[in-house]
Design a protein around this motif. Sequence first.
Motif, short mmCIF file in Angstrom:
data_model
loop_
_atom_site.label_atom_id
_atom_site.label_comp_id
_atom_site.label_asym_id
_atom_site.label_seq_id
_atom_site.Cartn_x
_atom_site.Cartn_y
_atom_site.Cartn_z
N HIS B 301 0.84 -1.20 0.00
CA HIS B 301 0.00 0.00 0.00
C HIS B 301 0.86 1.24 0.00
O HIS B 301 0.66 2.18 -0.80
CB HIS B 301 -0.92 -0.01 1.23
CG HIS B 301 -1.99 1.02 1.19
ND1 HIS B 301 -2.04 2.08 2.07
CD2 HIS B 301 -3.07 1.17 0.37
CE1 HIS B 301 -3.10 2.83 1.79
NE2 HIS B 301 -3.74 2.30 0.78
N ARG B 346 -8.21 1.61 4.63
CA ARG B 346 -7.86 1.97 3.25
C ARG B 346 -7.05 0.85 2.59
O ARG B 346 -7.22 0.57 1.41
CB ARG B 346 -7.09 3.29 3.22
CG ARG B 346 -7.94 4.48 3.71
CD ARG B 346 -7.81 5.67 2.79
NE ARG B 346 -6.42 5.89 2.40
CZ ARG B 346 -5.57 6.67 3.06
NH1 ARG B 346 -5.96 7.34 4.12
NH2 ARG B 346 -4.33 6.81 2.62
N GLU B 349 -9.27 -1.70 1.17
CA GLU B 349 -10.06 -1.29 0.00
C GLU B 349 -9.22 -0.86 -1.18
O GLU B 349 -9.75 -0.60 -2.26
CB GLU B 349 -10.98 -0.12 0.39
CG GLU B 349 -12.08 -0.53 1.32
CD GLU B 349 -12.89 0.66 1.81
OE1 GLU B 349 -12.65 1.79 1.33
OE2 GLU B 349 -13.74 0.45 2.68
N GLU B 350 -7.90 -0.75 -0.96
CA GLU B 350 -7.10 -0.13 -2.01
C GLU B 350 -6.01 -1.02 -2.61
O GLU B 350 -5.70 -0.89 -3.80
CB GLU B 350 -6.49 1.18 -1.49
CG GLU B 350 -7.58 2.20 -1.21
CD GLU B 350 -7.07 3.52 -0.65
OE1 GLU B 350 -7.86 4.49 -0.66
OE2 GLU B 350 -5.90 3.59 -0.19
N VAL B 351 -5.42 -1.88 -1.82
CA VAL B 351 -4.33 -2.67 -2.39
C VAL B 351 -4.90 -3.65 -3.42
O VAL B 351 -5.82 -4.41 -3.13
CB VAL B 351 -3.54 -3.43 -1.31
CG1 VAL B 351 -2.47 -4.32 -1.95
CG2 VAL B 351 -2.90 -2.47 -0.33
N GLU B 352 -4.34 -3.62 -4.61
CA GLU B 352 -4.78 -4.49 -5.69
C GLU B 352 -4.13 -5.87 -5.50
O GLU B 352 -2.90 -5.99 -5.54
CB GLU B 352 -4.38 -3.87 -7.04
CG GLU B 352 -5.08 -2.54 -7.31
CD GLU B 352 -4.24 -1.57 -8.11
OE1 GLU B 352 -3.51 -0.76 -7.48
OE2 GLU B 352 -4.30 -1.61 -9.36
N ASN B 378 -9.89 -5.40 -5.70
CA ASN B 378 -9.56 -3.97 -5.78
C ASN B 378 -8.96 -3.55 -7.12
O ASN B 378 -8.23 -2.56 -7.20
CB ASN B 378 -8.58 -3.55 -4.66
CG ASN B 378 -9.20 -3.65 -3.27
OD1 ASN B 378 -10.43 -3.62 -3.15
ND2 ASN B 378 -8.38 -3.78 -2.25
N VAL B 379 -9.28 -4.29 -8.17
CA VAL B 379 -8.76 -3.94 -9.49
C VAL B 379 -9.79 -3.05 -10.19
O VAL B 379 -10.99 -3.34 -10.17
CB VAL B 379 -8.45 -5.21 -10.32
CG1 VAL B 379 -8.15 -4.84 -11.77
CG2 VAL B 379 -7.27 -5.96 -9.70
#
Lengths: 545, 545
Positions: B301, B346, B349-352, B378-379
């Motif tokens: 992240h 976050r 919800e954010e790290v792909e 999360n892509v």
Amino acid sequence: MALRPLALAAAPSAACRTLAHRSPFAASSFAFSRSMSASSSSSASGSSYKPVLTRESINPHVLNVEYAVRGELSNRANKYADLIAEDKGKDLAFPSVVTANIGNPQQQPFLAQKPLTFWRQVAALTEYPDLLEDESGSLSSLFPSDARERAKAILEDVGSVGAYSHSKGAASIRKHVAEFIEERDGHPSDPELIYLTAGASGGVQTLLSVLISGPEVGVMIPIPQYPLYSAALAFNNAQAVRYDLDPHNDWAVDVKAMSESVDKARSEGVDVRAVVVINPGNPTGSCLSHENIQDILRMAHEKRLVVMADEVYQNNIYLPDSRPFISFKKVLRDFAKEGKTEADKRIAEEVEVISFHSISKGVSGECGRRGGYFELTNVDAKVEAEVYKMASVNLCPSIQGQIGVDLLVRPPRQGEPSYELYEKETSGIHATLKARSRKMREQFNKLPGVQCNEAQGALYLFPEITLPPKALEAAKKEDRLPDLYYCLRLLDATGICVVPGSGFGKMPGDKGECFLRTTVLAKETDEFVKRFGDFHNDFMKEFEA
Amino acid sequence: MALRPLALAAAPSAACRTLAHRSPFAASSFAFSRSMSASSSSSASGSSYKPVLTRESINPHVLNVEYAVRGELSNRANKYADLIAEDKGKDLAFPSVVTANIGNPQQQPFLAQKPLTFWRQVAALTEYPDLLEDESGSLSSLFPSDARERAKAILEDVGSVGAYSHSKGAASIRKHVAEFIEERDGHPSDPELIYLTAGASGGVQTLLSVLISGPEVGVMIPIPQYPLYSAALAFNNAQAVRYDLDPHNDWAVDVKAMSESVDKARSEGVDVRAVVVINPGNPTGSCLSHENIQDILRMAHEKRLVVMADEVYQNNIYLPDSRPFISFKKVLRDFAKEGKTEADKRIAEEVEVISFHSISKGVSGECGRRGGYFELTNVDAKVEAEVYKMASVNLCPSIQGQIGVDLLVRPPRQGEPSYELYEKETSGIHATLKARSRKMREQFNKLPGVQCNEAQGALYLFPEITLPPKALEAAKKEDRLPDLYYCLRLLDATGICVVPGSGFGKMPGDKGECFLRTTVLAKETDEFVKRFGDFHNDFMKEFEA
């Protein structure tokens, strides 16, 4: 696995058609889109995090890939089918979707070609060898002795269908492929130069990725073409050098024009390296003549081009006497026959030919099994070693796909227990395809503004439809190509999904000449042509001057 | 399919060993080479024709691809096996070849893990649905009701195993995968973000080709790594940014060092985009701790890295209490649990994260079926649409591979007819693998100069062997890395084929520290370790100071 009958709606009423046309799916937002509840959360969180992967950051060549056979139309058709399956289709103008966009003969419920019994018996026996052990019991009636023997022979080589094989494919199966090629062509074939693949597509992609060394490389593709080629060229960032097939001459290759376009591309700095020939043609259904193939090979020699011969429809031949399938390998090696000139003999020994075959088409239609092969001819040994290495990285094609290739190249022979049934099934499929192809063509040619060539081979018809000026205007208003507009209207009104000619690179003409490709696989041909014809007549009336 | 017993030669005599060592196959000419009778004719014809495809003209990135698992050693092993099969192996120092280089559990005759009965029953029934029709006859004893029901349910969705499915894979199977992930992780999973693939390899290659936009792009890979990653990066002309796993700390990831190497690479202009994590480790056999996974995700992240989590060995766990498998997806989503900070949420919800699974490993070991899946988390939706498009070009993974995934994620449950046998078979395989892994490790650790960690997971051991200086000199004389030299000598003397550490990027140390990877799959473990031990002792004596 209950098969639903193809219940047909009456010709859609104007109200109904309008409803369907104002479909809830705006086409532009529908292409390859879906609800993203689980993954589009980054913007909602109020965070400034920028995802690593965005349309702007990823491989730009991926963005350039187009694949019309499974694009917008196919997605919309899937959505309609889902609505109908969920009983939410009552506002649609049709009771069912007919996927005539893909050569997928066994697809349920509307194509539903029955698998070949011998194939499936051998597949089941290799999956569950316990079935081989009941020699005297009731299973012997279910599994004839030749199916058992075939299964045992395959297992003797591969051990288990759950084990990786040699990366090129099981040795015994490659040997059988070589024997098949020798028998077909009358020339030797080396099992070490045969690679089993996941359908023909897998092989085409591997070979193109080896052949393309940079953005200056060009590969000649026919127009119209099967979109795998343009997609693979876009993905590999190479240039598609087009050559036109002539709809008014049975879609033959104009070799002189081809040769000129090589020169032209080279003069513009394109390193033209290969020519793709699809024979029998997809989408055209043409079978190249012996002379045409000879000329292509002479041209390839003169211009130093690798010939990539896509021969996956070689078993789908409708006019075996006047238009038989002739392989590129045979014509190539025939150049070395006694009495030929030294120059001709050099062609036989020098032109690099890669030929592809598949179990997905023919009369087996085993698309879901993912089996095929390619044969390398006159390819440098060091290059072949690199092809082998790339095959190794992919481990091996699926063993059931490989077994399919064995069954393709070694069908039951006369005198063997399974021969009679196999013969009955395969000749039945051949006859059905031929009859459907003929009937559909006849019906197309009765429709106003439609002209359809006879298919000499493959699984498609590729009619030309001349659209009236007002239809062209309506398409323009929607910012769509007229052939796509027509095909979307067809889908919205009838549930029939076909592919516009532009998906194969055959663009609409100035005077409204459009093409579309339909498979000849729909089980209920009469109802198919009725749905289609009713739509077409309504469409033409709607836009008449 | 007769299984030959693993008959072992006595420890090879010096003469015999020398003979084997002076094998007829010069190693350098053997790598991916073969007789080219049919294809190397161009030079012989006296013509000036220059082939289009040469090592110099083809894609240079293909030349850079290395794939040690199936490279020189494996080719030499195949050649020995062929000689033995053709009864020409009498000059070899061993009676049989043992392929411990590839995790191919069902390979005959020396690994021969028995397929799971339930899997094969369902596969056979879907191949040949006629078997479903005999409800009362003798077949009902062969096919329990739950196998029949499963086959019917699958056919209800796919129609026929010979038909193309949805390009992402059959909808019902993706739904089952999502349910499996939800049950495993305790977090939701969306079937639309799951793609069925041809093994994990197919998915890895597709995703890397989308992620890599140019030669400046870097992807972090562990050292040692599974060579698919370095091969795919070389092929896509991207940069492998290495991070070291620590052999003296259970091959854990040093996240601080990892983070520093991202910074270093970026300072040198590399656009580091993703980090590959293999958990359980291949070749290391380590299972990452919860804390280690958390740290990797925090780092991803902070540094904006996509996490590619290769979790194909998640069912091969030897210490379930102290070192369980924990998925990246679970740890990721746990960051959003109640009580966590906003910053942590976050991360969730954010790290792909892209996670891969396969039917080739675990207790099924169905490599030849080519089945697997990946899940996108999360892509970005537009990127996912491009992934879908690329999947479409490949049509679909083989249906039997997809069915394998269904069987992997939905094993028979307690109370169902097949449960007892399934439980017995799978726990037997688990126990066997664990016992073999333990025994082989113990034996390795008794050998002079050998140190072998305990495997916490996967199918391998990765012992460290410190070679004496004279052996290093001998290797140098042959212009070989010492670990490859050792492994070739092992093969020539015993027929045992393993992979040197350098094939995984783990290079020999200055003091002769070498690694090799062996599978723990050989059926006759006692004889395997005896052959290996006898060779090792002889080798160490040969080179003692």
